[in-house]
Design a protein around this motif. Structure first.
Motif, PDB file in Angstrom:
ATOM      1  N   GLY A 109       0.804  -1.222   0.000  1.00 23.16           N
ATOM      2  CA  GLY A 109       0.000   0.000   0.000  1.00 23.16           C
ATOM      3  C   GLY A 109       0.827   1.258   0.000  1.00 23.16           C
ATOM      4  O   GLY A 109       1.976   1.267   0.428  1.00 23.16           O
ATOM      5  N   ASN A 110       0.261   2.351  -0.514  1.00 19.23           N
ATOM      6  CA  ASN A 110       0.951   3.630  -0.513  1.00 19.23           C
ATOM      7  C   ASN A 110       0.040   4.781  -0.085  1.00 19.23           C
ATOM      8  O   ASN A 110       0.409   5.934  -0.209  1.00 19.23           O
ATOM      9  N   GLU A 111      -1.148   4.468   0.426  1.00 18.85           N
ATOM     10  CA  GLU A 111      -2.082   5.505   0.835  1.00 18.85           C
ATOM     11  C   GLU A 111      -3.025   4.942   1.893  1.00 18.85           C
ATOM     12  O   GLU A 111      -3.281   3.749   1.919  1.00 18.85           O
ATOM     13  N   MET A 112      -3.549   5.819   2.760  1.00 16.60           N
ATOM     14  CA  MET A 112      -4.534   5.405   3.759  1.00 16.60           C
ATOM     15  C   MET A 112      -5.894   5.935   3.330  1.00 16.60           C
ATOM     16  O   MET A 112      -6.002   7.060   2.854  1.00 16.60           O
ATOM     17  N   ARG A 113      -6.930   5.117   3.506  1.00 18.50           N
ATOM     18  CA  ARG A 113      -8.304   5.515   3.195  1.00 18.50           C
ATOM     19  C   ARG A 113      -9.184   5.177   4.387  1.00 18.50           C
ATOM     20  O   ARG A 113      -8.875   4.282   5.166  1.00 18.50           O
ATOM     21  N   ASP A 114     -10.325   5.878   4.489  1.00 16.72           N
ATOM     22  CA  ASP A 114     -11.251   5.585   5.575  1.00 16.72           C
ATOM     23  C   ASP A 114     -12.491   4.836   5.092  1.00 16.72           C
ATOM     24  O   ASP A 114     -13.375   4.566   5.880  1.00 16.72           O
ATOM     25  N   GLY A 115     -12.582   4.510   3.818  1.00 21.49           N
ATOM     26  CA  GLY A 115     -13.732   3.789   3.292  1.00 21.49           C
ATOM     27  C   GLY A 115     -14.871   4.687   2.900  1.00 21.49           C
ATOM     28  O   GLY A 115     -15.854   4.227   2.350  1.00 21.49           O
ATOM     29  N   ARG A 116     -14.752   5.966   3.157  1.00 17.26           N
ATOM     30  CA  ARG A 116     -15.817   6.907   2.823  1.00 17.26           C
ATOM     31  C   ARG A 116     -15.343   7.937   1.803  1.00 17.26           C
ATOM     32  O   ARG A 116     -15.883   9.032   1.725  1.00 17.26           O
ATOM     33  N   GLY A 123       1.995   4.398   4.148  1.00 19.08           N
ATOM     34  CA  GLY A 123       3.323   3.855   3.917  1.00 19.08           C
ATOM     35  C   GLY A 123       3.184   2.485   3.321  1.00 19.08           C
ATOM     36  O   GLY A 123       2.084   1.995   3.103  1.00 19.08           O
ATOM     37  N   HIS A 124       4.291   1.873   3.044  1.00 19.58           N
ATOM     38  CA  HIS A 124       4.258   0.523   2.491  1.00 19.58           C
ATOM     39  C   HIS A 124       3.961  -0.454   3.579  1.00 19.58           C
ATOM     40  O   HIS A 124       4.359  -0.310   4.726  1.00 19.58           O
TER      41      HIS A 124
END
Length: 125
Positions: A109-116, A123-124
């Protein structure tokens, strides 16, 4: 004259009761059922199936996708990793999963999401 006052009062009451009242506004939104996608679906409309490797393992519980978008089932403070290189907003036009595809077991992964639909740093993983 006395009877005219009663008649006028009765006519006035009848007229007031016959005036139509406004009804309260009714709003109905139907977003339908969440899509059946082996690797989950994007957290933005039209909620198409996301490809293999887009979501990290924290988006799955017991092999079942937790959710994103209007069907999100996680807690309000949930943040999970995604690999935004598989996001069409970032130019991805590669293959998407087919029905019956098996979930993946590796992720970068390279990004954080909240699902909304909200993204942040990441980070990786």
């Amino acid at each position: 004259m006395r009877y005219w006052k009663f008649f006028a009062l009765a006519a006035l009451i009848a007229a007031m009761l016959s005036i139509p009242r406004s009804s309260p506004a009714q709003v109905s939104i139907n977003i339908g059922a969440e899509p059946a996608c082996p690797y989950g679906y994007y957290d933005f409309a039209p909620y198409a199936c996301a490809p293999y490797g887009y979501y990290g393992p924290e988006w799955f519980g017991g092999g079942v996708f937790i959710g994103a978008g209007p069907w999100f089932h996680g807690p309000g403070e949930f943040r999970g990793h995604v690999d935004n290189r598989f996001d069409p907003h970032h130019g991805y036009a590669g293959p998407h999963p087919s029905r019956g595809d098996k979930p993946f077991n590796h992720f970068h992964g390279n990004e954080m999401r909240d699902g909304r639909g909200h993204a942040g740093g990441g980070g990786h993983r």
